[in-house]
Design an enzyme around this catalytic site. Structure first.
Site, PDB file in Angstrom:
ATOM      1  N   LYS A 271       0.844  -1.203   0.000  1.00  0.00           N
ATOM      2  CA  LYS A 271       0.000   0.000   0.000  1.00  0.00           C
ATOM      3  C   LYS A 271       0.876   1.249   0.000  1.00  0.00           C
ATOM      4  O   LYS A 271       1.752   1.409   0.839  1.00  0.00           O
ATOM      5  CB  LYS A 271      -0.906  -0.010   1.229  1.00  0.00           C
ATOM      6  CG  LYS A 271      -1.722   1.263   1.436  1.00  0.00           C
ATOM      7  CD  LYS A 271      -2.477   1.216   2.764  1.00  0.00           C
ATOM      8  CE  LYS A 271      -3.133   2.545   3.087  1.00  0.00           C
ATOM      9  NZ  LYS A 271      -3.795   2.529   4.418  1.00  0.00           N
ATOM     10  N   ASP A 276      -2.444  10.272   4.261  1.00  0.00           N
ATOM     11  CA  ASP A 276      -3.858   9.922   4.389  1.00  0.00           C
ATOM     12  C   ASP A 276      -4.564  10.885   5.327  1.00  0.00           C
ATOM     13  O   ASP A 276      -4.478  10.766   6.546  1.00  0.00           O
ATOM     14  CB  ASP A 276      -3.999   8.484   4.903  1.00  0.00           C
ATOM     15  CG  ASP A 276      -5.454   8.052   4.981  1.00  0.00           C
ATOM     16  OD1 ASP A 276      -6.306   8.728   4.355  1.00  0.00           O
ATOM     17  OD2 ASP A 276      -5.739   7.049   5.652  1.00  0.00           O
ATOM     18  N   LYS A 283      -9.960  12.625   8.998  1.00  0.00           N
ATOM     19  CA  LYS A 283      -9.435  12.141  10.270  1.00  0.00           C
ATOM     20  C   LYS A 283      -9.376  13.276  11.292  1.00  0.00           C
ATOM     21  O   LYS A 283      -9.317  14.453  10.913  1.00  0.00           O
ATOM     22  CB  LYS A 283      -8.014  11.595  10.080  1.00  0.00           C
ATOM     23  CG  LYS A 283      -7.896  10.317   9.281  1.00  0.00           C
ATOM     24  CD  LYS A 283      -6.436   9.913   9.149  1.00  0.00           C
ATOM     25  CE  LYS A 283      -6.265   8.644   8.348  1.00  0.00           C
ATOM     26  NZ  LYS A 283      -6.785   7.452   9.053  1.00  0.00           N
ATOM     27  N   ASP A 294       1.607   6.101   5.846  1.00  0.00           N
ATOM     28  CA  ASP A 294       0.614   5.186   5.286  1.00  0.00           C
ATOM     29  C   ASP A 294       1.103   4.514   4.004  1.00  0.00           C
ATOM     30  O   ASP A 294       0.352   3.784   3.361  1.00  0.00           O
ATOM     31  CB  ASP A 294      -0.702   5.933   5.020  1.00  0.00           C
ATOM     32  CG  ASP A 294      -1.922   5.067   5.251  1.00  0.00           C
ATOM     33  OD1 ASP A 294      -1.787   4.006   5.882  1.00  0.00           O
ATOM     34  OD2 ASP A 294      -3.012   5.444   4.789  1.00  0.00           O
ATOM     35  N   ASP A 353     -12.131   7.088   4.329  1.00  0.00           N
ATOM     36  CA  ASP A 353     -10.906   6.814   5.086  1.00  0.00           C
ATOM     37  C   ASP A 353     -10.547   5.332   5.057  1.00  0.00           C
ATOM     38  O   ASP A 353      -9.526   4.934   5.609  1.00  0.00           O
ATOM     39  CB  ASP A 353     -11.061   7.292   6.531  1.00  0.00           C
ATOM     40  CG  ASP A 353      -9.735   7.363   7.270  1.00  0.00           C
ATOM     41  OD1 ASP A 353      -8.690   7.466   6.590  1.00  0.00           O
ATOM     42  OD2 ASP A 353      -9.731   7.304   8.505  1.00  0.00           O
ATOM     43  N   GLU A 355      -9.530   3.835   2.418  1.00  0.00           N
ATOM     44  CA  GLU A 355      -9.058   3.965   1.038  1.00  0.00           C
ATOM     45  C   GLU A 355      -7.994   2.952   0.663  1.00  0.00           C
ATOM     46  O   GLU A 355      -7.860   2.578  -0.508  1.00  0.00           O
ATOM     47  CB  GLU A 355      -8.527   5.385   0.801  1.00  0.00           C
ATOM     48  CG  GLU A 355      -7.081   5.651   1.199  1.00  0.00           C
ATOM     49  CD  GLU A 355      -6.790   5.468   2.681  1.00  0.00           C
ATOM     50  OE1 GLU A 355      -5.652   5.101   3.020  1.00  0.00           O
ATOM     51  OE2 GLU A 355      -7.706   5.692   3.504  1.00  0.00           O
ATOM     52  N   ARG A 357      -7.697  -0.192   1.144  1.00  0.00           N
ATOM     53  CA  ARG A 357      -8.216  -1.438   0.572  1.00  0.00           C
ATOM     54  C   ARG A 357      -8.700  -1.248  -0.857  1.00  0.00           C
ATOM     55  O   ARG A 357      -8.728  -2.198  -1.630  1.00  0.00           O
ATOM     56  CB  ARG A 357      -9.318  -1.989   1.474  1.00  0.00           C
ATOM     57  CG  ARG A 357     -10.554  -1.152   1.594  1.00  0.00           C
ATOM     58  CD  ARG A 357     -11.371  -1.473   2.837  1.00  0.00           C
ATOM     59  NE  ARG A 357     -10.712  -0.984   4.046  1.00  0.00           N
ATOM     60  CZ  ARG A 357     -11.212  -1.148   5.270  1.00  0.00           C
ATOM     61  NH1 ARG A 357     -12.357  -1.779   5.447  1.00  0.00           N
ATOM     62  NH2 ARG A 357     -10.565  -0.682   6.326  1.00  0.00           N
TER      63      ARG A 357
END
Length: 503
Positions: A271, A276, A283, A294, A353, A355, A357
Site C-alpha cells: 500500500k 492519508d 481524520k 501510510d 478513510d 481507502e 483497501r
C-alpha cells in the site's frame, strides 16, 4: 557503514570502542580474564547482568591494546537471535551518542553460543549486523545542515565501520552471515527513510522514482503505469482515491528475475498512500502528521525486492505498488459513491478513510491476472482496529492458506518481526454486504481489521496462497511507543526471511 569480518587478534584491532558480548550464563564461569587484560578490576562484573542490550563502559590504561574504550555487552541468555539484534542496536546507539565512528566487537564466543543454542554462527552474525544498522539509524536529512550542501556540519557523523572478530573455525559462516546482514540492514534503513519523509517530500511519483532507482542500481526491471494507463485499464479503486489529489497516481511494478530457473514466483503488494487525511471522511487533526507513514507497505516491498536482487535469490519476485495520497477536495470521492474496480467488482464507499483497501483491490487483481504467481502477500498500514487488537509490536496476519500462514508466523519469530494470525471466516462477509453494490468498503465498528481483510480477499480472483499483513501498529512508532521512533521498516526482515527460505 562498512562491515569488516576479521580473524585478527584482539590486541591488533583498531577502533574507537571495543565490545565484548556476554550471555548471562557465562558470567558465572567467567574468570574476568578479559577485564584483567585491560587492567580493569574484576569487581566491575558484579553489577553487570548481561541482559540483552545492557552496556557497561570502561576506559583501559593498558598499553598492550590499541583501543582505550572497552564495553561489556549483554546478550541475554543467548538463545534468541533477536537478543543479538537488540544488543547490537544498543551498542550502535551508544556509539552514536558518543560520536564514535569505528566499532570493534570480539565475537569469539559466538561459536560456543551457537552450539549451545543450536543456531548457526552465520545467523547470529547476520542478526548482529542488522541490529547495528538499526541502532545507528538517524533521520536527519531534512535538517538545515543536511539540506544546504554548502554547509559542512562536522558535528553530524555516523558509524563508518563495524569490525567483527571471529575465530578461524567459524570465520566462513560468520562472513557470509555478516554480508547478508549488511544487505538486510541497509535495505531496512532505506525503507525507514521513505516512511519518514513527509508528504510534501514524498508523492506517488517519488515512490515510483525510488523503485526505479533501486532497479537501476540492482539490475531488476521497473515499469510505472501512469494515470492515463490506469484509466485505460479501468483501475477504478486507485483512481477513485486519487480524485481529491492534485498529484497524479502511479502504479509501480518491480520485477526481479534470477539468472537461472526460478523456484517460484512471489508477488508482493504494498500500500502506497503517501499521506492519508481520510478524504471527505476526514481524520481527527491530532496525530494526522503520522499519516505520512501510510505508505509503509510500499517502502517494505521496494526494500524486499532490492534485497532479493542483491542476495541473488532463485525466485522471481514481483513488487506491485499502487500509490496516491488521499485528500479532501471538491472532486474527491464521497461516502455513498459506487465505484467499479479493475476486477469489475463494484464497491459502495462507506467511508473514504477506508481507502487503502480500494487501491490494494486493483493491485491484487492485477497481480493474479497478469502474473498468476505461486504466492501473493500484501502489506498495508490498513486499520486502526488492528492496533486496538494487537498493539504496536505485532502485525495482524490473515491468510486463506494454513501452510503459508505457518511459514509467515515462523519467519516473524526468526526475523524478530512478529505476527499473529487473525480469523478470516466467511461469517464476516455479512458485515461488508451492500444494498447498492457488490460489496461495501467498511464493515461497521466491530472486527475492523477482519472485515478489511475479507474485503481484500474478494479481489484475489480465487488465488489459493494469499496472505495479508496489517502492519498498522508496528510500522510507525511515536516517541512514546518505544526506543525506535518514526518509521521502523517493519516487514522487511520478515519478507526477506521468507524469500530466503523459499529460494
Amino acid at each position: 557503514m562498512k562491515i569488516v569480518v576479521t580473524k585478527s587478534a584482539v590486541k591488533k584491532l583498531e577502533a574507537d570502542i571495543l565490545a565484548f558480548p556476554f550471555c548471562s550464563g557465562e558470567l558465572k564461569k567467567q574468570d574476568a580474564g578479559v577485564l584483567s587484560d585491560f587492567d580493569i578490576s574484576a569487581h566491575a562484573l558484579k553489577d553487570f547482568k548481561a541482559e540483552s542490550g545492557e552496556i557497561v563502559l570502561f576506559y583501559s590504561s593498558s598499553e598492550g591494546h590499541l583501543i582505550a574504550r572497552v564495553a561489556l555487552l549483554g546478550l541475554g541468555d543467548g538463545k534468541d537471535p533477536d537478543d543479538f539484534r537488540k544488543a547490537a542496536a544498543s551498542l550502535a546507539a551508544k556509539a552514536m551518542t558518543m560520536n564514535l565512528q569505528r566499532i570493534a566487537v570480539d565475537c569469539s564466543r559466538f561459536g560456543t553460543i551457537a552450539e549451545d543454542s543450536k543456531k548457526r554462527v552465520g545467523k547470529l552474525a547476520e542478526t548482529f549486523v542488522e541490529g547495528c544498522f538499526s541502532g545507528s539509524y538517524k533521520f536527519d536529512r531534512l535538517k538545515s545542515g543536511k539540506l544546504d550542501k554548502k554547509k559542512d556540519d562536522k558535528k553530524v557523523k555516523g558509524i563508518s565501520e563495524l569490525i567483527l572478530r571471529f575465530d578461524a573455525s567459524v570465520f566462513a559462516d560468520a562472513e557470509e552471515g555478516a554480508a547478508q546482514g549488511e544487505i538486510v540492514g541497509s535495505c531496512q534503513l532505506m525503507a525507514r527513510d521513505l516512511v519518514n519523509l513527509p508528504g510534501n517530500y514524498l508523492q506517488a511519483e517519488d515512490i515510483a522514482k525510488a523503485a526505479q532507482d533501486s532497479g537501476s542500481r540492482n539490475g531488476f526491471a521497473v515499469k510505472v503505469l501512469r494515470k492515463k494507463e490506469m484509466e485505460d485499464l479501468a483501475m477504478g479503486g486507485l483512481l477513485a482515491v486519487n480524485q481529491g489529489s492534485t498529484h497524479p497516481p502511479t502504479f509501480s511494478i518491480l520485477d526481479y528475475k534470477p539468472e537461472g530457473k526460478a523456484k517460484a514466483v512471489v508477488a508482493l503488494v504494498g500500500k502506497g498512500v503517501t499521506f492519508d487525511s481520510g478524504g471527505i471522511s476526514l481524520k481527527p487533526s491530532e496525530g494526522m502528521g503520522e499519516m505520512k507513514s501510510d505508505m509503509s507497505g510500499a517502502a517494505c516491498v521496494i526494500a524486499a525486492v532490492e534485497a532479493a536482487a542483491r542476495l541473488g535469490l532463485s525466485l522471481r519476485v514481483i513488487g506491485l505498488i499502487p500509490a496516491t495520497d488521499n485528500m479532501p477536495d471538491g472532486s474527491a470521492q464521497k461516502p455513498g459513491d459506487v465505484i467499479t474496480t479493475y476486477s469489475g467488482i463494484t464497491v459502495e464507499v462507506g467511508n473514504t478513510d477506508a481507502e487503502g483497501r480500494l487501491i490494494l483491490a486493483d493491485a491484487l487483481t492485477y497481480a493474479k491476472q497478469e502474473y498468476n504467481p505461486d504466492i501473493i502477500i500484501d502489506l498495508a498500514t490498513l486499520t486502526g482496529a488492528c492496533i486496538v487488537a494487537l498493539g504496536y509490536s505485532v502485525a495482524g496476519l490473515f491468510s486463506n492458506n494454513d501452510k503459508l500462514a505457518e511459514e509467515i508466523y515462523a519467519a516473524g519469530i526468526s526475523s524478530g518481526e512478529k505476527v499473529w494470525r487473525m480469523p478470516l471466516w466467511d461469517d464476516y462477509d455479512e458485515l461488508i454486504k451492500s444494498e447498492v453494490a457488490d460489496v461495501n468498503n467498511t464493515g461497521g465498528r466491530g472486527a475492523g481489521s477482519v472485515t478489511a481483510a475479507k474485503f481484500l480477499e474478494k479481489f484475489i480472483d480465487g488465488h489459493k496462497k494469499w496472505a495479508h499483513l496489517d502492519i498498522a501498529g508496528p510500522a510507525f512508532l511515536s516517541k512514546s511507543g518505544g526506543k525506535v521512533t518514526g518509521g521502523t521498516g517493519f516487514g522487511v526482515r520478515l519478507l526477506i526471511d521468507l524469500l530466503k527460505k523459499w529460494a
